[in-house]
Design a protein around this motif. Structure first.
Motif: not given
Lengths: 91, 98
Positions: A43-47, A84
């Motif tokens: 899990e890559l926040r913002g991606f 996002d």
């Protein structure tokens, strides 16, 4: 954009030697591959997030001979863009 | 795995501070993101391709109310894993999936 172009852009952006940037870019994507191959999700926040999806076995046909063959169940890497990224791309 | 795990790995490998490593990792994803936002395809050899695909508008239905609605045209990101990545995730038995 290719990996070489990605390396170049990142290298300019943070002012780091291309050689070092290349090692880092490879490390980033290799560690995602490693995590997925262990069945872990990423899990890559913002991606976005990477996880595995199951594909059931199904019957297929050899298009050349017409013979019915069983395609075994398998897993495929699946990417779900984060909110996002999804919204930014659509605008 | 989360971003922090990747940052830790990069920091250890490259002898960088955590904040330096974070900056690099963050910018890797930012650069990929910016390319996609500008509509460009991103092909990472050995990993996979990210692409922006235009979807036409199509009629849909609210599954709850049955009401017919028009789904607007939109752009979505698709990811196609490389053969190498596909092979890497297929050594585990499929039963172990969530």
């Amino acid at each position: 954009m290719t990996k070489a172009e990605l390396v170049e852009k990142v290298s300019e952006k943070i002012n780091l030697a291309k050689k070092d940037t290349e090692v880092i870019v490879n490390t980033v994507f290799n560690s995602i591959t490693d995590a997925l191959s262990k069945g872990d999700k990423v899990e890559l926040r913002g991606f976005g997030s990477f996880r595995l999806r199951k594909r059931n076995s199904r019957e297929g046909r050899n298009p050349k001979t017409g013979a019915t063959v069983v395609i075994p169940a398998k897993r495929i890497p699946f990417f779900k863009p984060g909110k996002d990224l999804r919204e930014t791309v659509d605008n | 795995m989360i971003k922090k795990d990747i940052v830790n790995k990069v920091a250890g490998m490259m002898n960088l501070s955590l904040s330096e490593a974070e900056e690099v990792v963050e910018s890797v994803f930012t650069v990929v993101k910016n390319a996609l936002v500008s509509g460009e395809k991103v092909g990472l050899h050995g990993f996979g391709n990210f692409r922006v695909v235009k979807k036409n508008s199509r009629p849909g239905r609210n599954p709850k109310t049955g009401e017919e609605i028009m789904i607007a045209a939109r752009k979505v990101i698709t990811f196609k894993a490389s053969d190498k990545l596909k092979q890497a995730v297929n050594h585990l038995p499929p039963e172990q999936d969530e």
